[in-house]
Motif scaffolding. Structure first.
Motif, PDB file in Angstrom:
ATOM      1  N   LEU A 234       0.819  -1.199   0.000  1.00 46.81           N
ATOM      2  CA  LEU A 234       0.000   0.000   0.000  1.00 46.81           C
ATOM      3  C   LEU A 234       0.863   1.264   0.000  1.00 46.81           C
ATOM      4  O   LEU A 234       0.493   2.285  -0.587  1.00 46.81           O
ATOM      5  CB  LEU A 234      -0.923  -0.017   1.229  1.00 46.81           C
ATOM      6  CG  LEU A 234      -2.075   0.988   1.255  1.00 46.81           C
ATOM      7  CD1 LEU A 234      -2.943   0.863   0.013  1.00 46.81           C
ATOM      8  CD2 LEU A 234      -2.916   0.784   2.516  1.00 46.81           C
ATOM      9  N   VAL A 235       2.018   1.199   0.642  1.00 44.26           N
ATOM     10  CA  VAL A 235       2.931   2.343   0.685  1.00 44.26           C
ATOM     11  C   VAL A 235       3.720   2.474  -0.614  1.00 44.26           C
ATOM     12  O   VAL A 235       4.106   3.569  -1.022  1.00 44.26           O
ATOM     13  CB  VAL A 235       3.902   2.197   1.880  1.00 44.26           C
ATOM     14  CG1 VAL A 235       4.922   3.333   1.901  1.00 44.26           C
ATOM     15  CG2 VAL A 235       3.133   2.168   3.183  1.00 44.26           C
ATOM     16  N   SER A 236       3.953   1.359  -1.289  1.00 41.88           N
ATOM     17  CA  SER A 236       4.840   1.320  -2.446  1.00 41.88           C
ATOM     18  C   SER A 236       4.547   2.383  -3.506  1.00 41.88           C
ATOM     19  O   SER A 236       5.488   3.007  -4.021  1.00 41.88           O
ATOM     20  CB  SER A 236       4.813  -0.078  -3.075  1.00 41.88           C
ATOM     21  OG  SER A 236       5.729  -0.160  -4.138  1.00 41.88           O
ATOM     22  N   PRO A 237       3.293   2.641  -3.879  1.00 41.86           N
ATOM     23  CA  PRO A 237       3.070   3.669  -4.905  1.00 41.86           C
ATOM     24  C   PRO A 237       3.630   5.042  -4.543  1.00 41.86           C
ATOM     25  O   PRO A 237       3.953   5.837  -5.426  1.00 41.86           O
ATOM     26  CB  PRO A 237       1.537   3.705  -5.033  1.00 41.86           C
ATOM     27  CG  PRO A 237       1.096   2.345  -4.615  1.00 41.86           C
ATOM     28  CD  PRO A 237       2.048   1.958  -3.508  1.00 41.86           C
ATOM     29  N   LEU A 238       3.762   5.324  -3.237  1.00 42.65           N
ATOM     30  CA  LEU A 238       4.272   6.619  -2.795  1.00 42.65           C
ATOM     31  C   LEU A 238       5.795   6.664  -2.732  1.00 42.65           C
ATOM     32  O   LEU A 238       6.395   7.720  -2.947  1.00 42.65           O
ATOM     33  CB  LEU A 238       3.707   6.970  -1.417  1.00 42.65           C
ATOM     34  CG  LEU A 238       2.211   7.262  -1.325  1.00 42.65           C
ATOM     35  CD1 LEU A 238       1.814   7.476   0.125  1.00 42.65           C
ATOM     36  CD2 LEU A 238       1.852   8.486  -2.159  1.00 42.65           C
ATOM     37  N   VAL A 239       6.430   5.518  -2.420  1.00 37.44           N
ATOM     38  CA  VAL A 239       7.870   5.547  -2.115  1.00 37.44           C
ATOM     39  C   VAL A 239       8.689   4.587  -2.978  1.00 37.44           C
ATOM     40  O   VAL A 239       9.846   4.359  -2.688  1.00 37.44           O
ATOM     41  CB  VAL A 239       8.115   5.241  -0.618  1.00 37.44           C
ATOM     42  CG1 VAL A 239       7.415   6.251   0.266  1.00 37.44           C
ATOM     43  CG2 VAL A 239       7.662   3.828  -0.269  1.00 37.44           C
ATOM     44  N   ARG A 240       8.112   4.073  -4.052  1.00 38.86           N
ATOM     45  CA  ARG A 240       8.815   3.046  -4.828  1.00 38.86           C
ATOM     46  C   ARG A 240       9.944   3.596  -5.689  1.00 38.86           C
ATOM     47  O   ARG A 240      10.746   2.833  -6.231  1.00 38.86           O
ATOM     48  CB  ARG A 240       7.826   2.303  -5.720  1.00 38.86           C
ATOM     49  CG  ARG A 240       7.187   3.160  -6.804  1.00 38.86           C
ATOM     50  CD  ARG A 240       6.109   2.390  -7.522  1.00 38.86           C
ATOM     51  NE  ARG A 240       5.436   3.212  -8.526  1.00 38.86           N
ATOM     52  CZ  ARG A 240       4.337   2.830  -9.178  1.00 38.86           C
ATOM     53  NH1 ARG A 240       3.820   1.642  -8.912  1.00 38.86           N
ATOM     54  NH2 ARG A 240       3.779   3.621 -10.063  1.00 38.86           N
TER      55      ARG A 240
END
Length: 256
Positions: A234-240
């Motif tokens: 869920l966090v990945s789209p923001l910090v990938r």
């Protein structure tokens, strides 16, 4: 394999701005040396534990796979209008100027035989005075040593969009959104985009090591707690993706 020296202003900056990249480099066998300019303690020796944040940095460095941690020996300058007096035995970073900290950093760069130095963009990311100082210190150290320099940043447009959302959620303030128009770097000027999706969970664990910051009372602490607690997918789209600038370099998806 190469040696990378990553200069950050405060403990936790390494996890926020470049944690995925440092973990990527370490996993590939490169030696990562974390250097922090300040101890992150604003009040000084009247803190309940003046070395707490440096110990937390050690734990975060272990999570990222860094080989060692160095501290330049300065105190946090804070981000408000007031600049506290220097604590006993150390100076606020902004009072130290550029040359002395740059010489200390250059000594480390030479000692470890660094092939790459990571600093911050000219805006110091979001404009914190210690971050702006780190930008100048890293550039001066690169001049002194001849080491290759890249500067961590974020596309300004992304920062503005994220702050628009967090402001509506009351996690950040209206004046932060207005200030973001001058933060970081326009997307068109960024030279390196690093895919760190494999290490989003690692980045979250490193961020979680900074317990004194995450458990704090402010809005930034609330946002850090949220990023730490969500599942990596869920966090990945923001910090990938993590971003860096290198003067005169073409775009690339790797630093080494």
């Amino acid at each position: 394999m190469s040696t990378v020296v990553a200069l950050n202003a405060h403990p936790d900056d390494e996890s926020i701005f470049m944690g995925g990249t440092l973990a990527t480099l370490a996993s590939a066998g490169h030696r990562v040396v974390l250097v922090v300019a300040t101890d992150g303690m604003m009040r000084g020796d009247d803190e309940p534990d003046p070395r707490q944040r440096l110990r937390e940095l050690d734990a975060a460095a272990s999570a990222l796979g860094a080989a060692e941690v160095r501290w330049l020996g300065y105190a946090d300058s804070g981000h408000g209008a007031e600049l506290y007096p220097d604590p006993p035995g150390r100076m606020r970073l902004v009072r130290a100027g550029v040359d002395e900290p740059a010489e200390r950093l250059a000594t480390i760069v030479r000692e470890v035989g660094a092939d790459l130095l990571i600093g911050y963009d000219p805006a110091g990311g979001y404009g914190h005075r210690d971050h702006v100082a780190v930008h100048h210190i890293a550039r001066r150290a690169a001049e002194l040593t001849g080491v290759r320099l890249v500067e961590a940043t974020v596309p300004r447009e992304i920062a503005v969009r994220i702050l628009g959302v967090t402001t509506r959620l009351r996690l950040t303030r209206d004046h932060d959104l207005a200030a973001a128009q001058t933060w970081f770097t326009p997307a068109a000027e960024i030279t390196h985009r690093i895919d760190v999706r494999r290490f989003v969970g690692t980045k979250q664990r490193a961020l979680g090591a900074h317990r004194s910051e995450i458990n704090g009372p402010g809005r930034a602490a609330r946002l850090m707690r949220l990023l730490r607690s969500l599942p990596p997918w869920l966090v990945s789209p923001l910090v990938r993706t993590e971003y860096f600038n290198e003067s005169g370099a073409p775009g690339a998806d790797r630093l080494l």
